[in-house]
Scaffold this motif. Structure first.
Motif, PDB file in Angstrom:
ATOM      1  N   ASP A  93       0.983  -1.057   0.370  1.00 43.65           N
ATOM      2  CA  ASP A  93      -0.015  -0.173   0.116  1.00 43.65           C
ATOM      3  C   ASP A  93       0.884   1.207  -0.270  1.00 43.65           C
ATOM      4  OD1 ASP A  93      -2.516   1.469   0.326  1.00 43.65           O
ATOM      5  OD2 ASP A  93      -1.649   1.885   2.265  1.00 43.65           O
ATOM      6  N   GLY A  94       0.582   2.158  -1.020  1.00 40.78           N
ATOM      7  CA  GLY A  94       1.475   3.514  -1.029  1.00 40.78           C
ATOM      8  C   GLY A  94       1.500   4.256   0.177  1.00 40.78           C
ATOM      9  N   GLN A  95       0.268   4.316   0.784  1.00 37.22           N
ATOM     10  CA  GLN A  95      -0.023   5.058   1.965  1.00 37.22           C
ATOM     11  C   GLN A  95       0.875   4.778   3.129  1.00 37.22           C
ATOM     12  OE1 GLN A  95      -1.304   7.771   0.064  1.00 37.22           O
ATOM     13  NE2 GLN A  95      -1.979   8.378   2.361  1.00 37.22           N
ATOM     14  N   ALA A  97       3.641   2.930   2.803  1.00 42.11           N
ATOM     15  CA  ALA A  97       5.086   3.164   2.314  1.00 42.11           C
ATOM     16  C   ALA A  97       5.377   4.753   2.677  1.00 42.11           C
ATOM     17  CB  ALA A  97       5.082   2.848   0.877  1.00 42.11           C
ATOM     18  N   THR A 117      11.815   1.687  -3.984  1.00 41.88           N
ATOM     19  CA  THR A 117      10.384   1.509  -3.903  1.00 41.88           C
ATOM     20  C   THR A 117       9.719   1.691  -5.088  1.00 41.88           C
ATOM     21  OG1 THR A 117       8.507   2.448  -2.483  1.00 41.88           O
ATOM     22  CG2 THR A 117       9.917   4.162  -3.397  1.00 41.88           C
ATOM     23  N   ASP A 118       8.421   1.035  -5.257  1.00 38.84           N
ATOM     24  CA  ASP A 118       7.631   1.031  -6.570  1.00 38.84           C
ATOM     25  C   ASP A 118       6.741   2.130  -6.238  1.00 38.84           C
ATOM     26  OD1 ASP A 118       8.319  -1.396  -7.713  1.00 38.84           O
ATOM     27  OD2 ASP A 118       7.152  -2.429  -6.389  1.00 38.84           O
ATOM     28  N   HIS A 119       6.504   2.919  -5.054  1.00 36.42           N
ATOM     29  CA  HIS A 119       5.499   3.893  -4.738  1.00 36.42           C
ATOM     30  C   HIS A 119       5.874   5.191  -5.050  1.00 36.42           C
ATOM     31  CE1 HIS A 119       3.084   1.113  -3.151  1.00 36.42           C
ATOM     32  NE2 HIS A 119       4.124   0.320  -2.386  1.00 36.42           N
ATOM     33  N   LYS A 120       5.464   6.053  -6.101  1.00 33.20           N
ATOM     34  CA  LYS A 120       5.928   7.324  -6.213  1.00 33.20           C
ATOM     35  C   LYS A 120       6.138   8.413  -5.229  1.00 33.20           C
ATOM     36  CE  LYS A 120       4.345  11.206  -9.276  1.00 33.20           C
ATOM     37  NZ  LYS A 120       3.189  11.795  -9.998  1.00 33.20           N
ATOM     38  N   ASP A 121       5.073   8.674  -4.631  1.00 30.73           N
ATOM     39  CA  ASP A 121       5.121   9.306  -3.330  1.00 30.73           C
ATOM     40  C   ASP A 121       6.186   9.164  -2.248  1.00 30.73           C
ATOM     41  OD1 ASP A 121       3.261  10.968  -4.624  1.00 30.73           O
ATOM     42  OD2 ASP A 121       1.399  10.200  -3.498  1.00 30.73           O
ATOM     43  N   ASN A 153      11.400   3.377  -9.670  1.00 33.59           N
ATOM     44  CA  ASN A 153      10.182   4.262 -10.007  1.00 33.59           C
ATOM     45  C   ASN A 153      10.570   5.167 -10.975  1.00 33.59           C
ATOM     46  OD1 ASN A 153       8.158   6.392  -9.760  1.00 33.59           O
ATOM     47  ND2 ASN A 153       7.237   4.654  -8.712  1.00 33.59           N
TER      48      ASN A 153
END
Length: 176
Positions: A93-95, A97, A117-121, A153
């Motif tokens: 889950d991005g949030q 992360a 990480t795969d998560h942009k933010d 990413n």
């Protein structure tokens, strides 16, 4: 006898109070499996979380539980910097992360998160915090160049290149 116990709250209580050294690993494995298993509600997963005590166990649940409340509760129990960084890198889950990145203070761990990480933010936040923590312009440039070439990413790599260009246009003055 433990295999026959199906009440999660009871398993958690046994895990917290059991003094027999042979049982904690088995109990922890069962509780983690319950905490990360899909279910209609989060009751059993939350009860399972109460029986865990190890930072890595909390990290596994924070990364993988299908329940928002359980992931958030597990993340709240993590204080180890390496485990926090692992959650930031590998959370489903991005949030979660992003919330983990907000608590990471080690610049080296922030660099690892930005790169992996795969998560942009989460990646961009880690990149910017790591770049801001550098002590010299040369160190900052090396960090940004490295991330721009190796970030998993694409948005993180693009942001690293943008920061390099921004630094050049600012004449080396860090203005964000």
């Amino acid at each position: 006898a433990l295999e026959r116990i199906t009440v999660v709250g009871y398993l958690a209580r046994i895990a917290r109070t059991e003094r027999d050294d042979s049982l904690p690993r088995e109990l922890a494995d069962r509780l983690i499996a319950i905490a990360i298993a899909p279910a209609d509600n989060d009751g059993d997963a939350a009860a399972a979380l109460d029986g865990l005590s190890d930072q890595k166990q909390f990290g596994t649940v924070a990364k993988s539980s299908p329940h928002d409340t359980v992931r958030t509760a597990a993340l709240g129990k993590i204080h180890d910097m390496k485990v926090l960084a692992s959650v930031a890198r590998h959370a489903g889950d991005g949030q979660i992360a992003l919330a983990a990145v907000a608590r990471v203070t080690d610049p080296a761990e922030l660099v690892a998160v930005a790169a992996k990480t795969d998560h942009k933010d989460a990646g961009i936040t880690a990149l910017e915090r790591a770049a801001d923590a550098t002590t010299s312009e040369g160190e900052r440039r090396a960090l940004l160049d490295g991330i721009s070439g190796q970030a998993k990413n694409k948005s993180v790599a693009k942001r690293a290149r943008a920061l390099v260009l921004q630094d050049r246009s600012d004449g080396g003055d860090r203005k964000s």
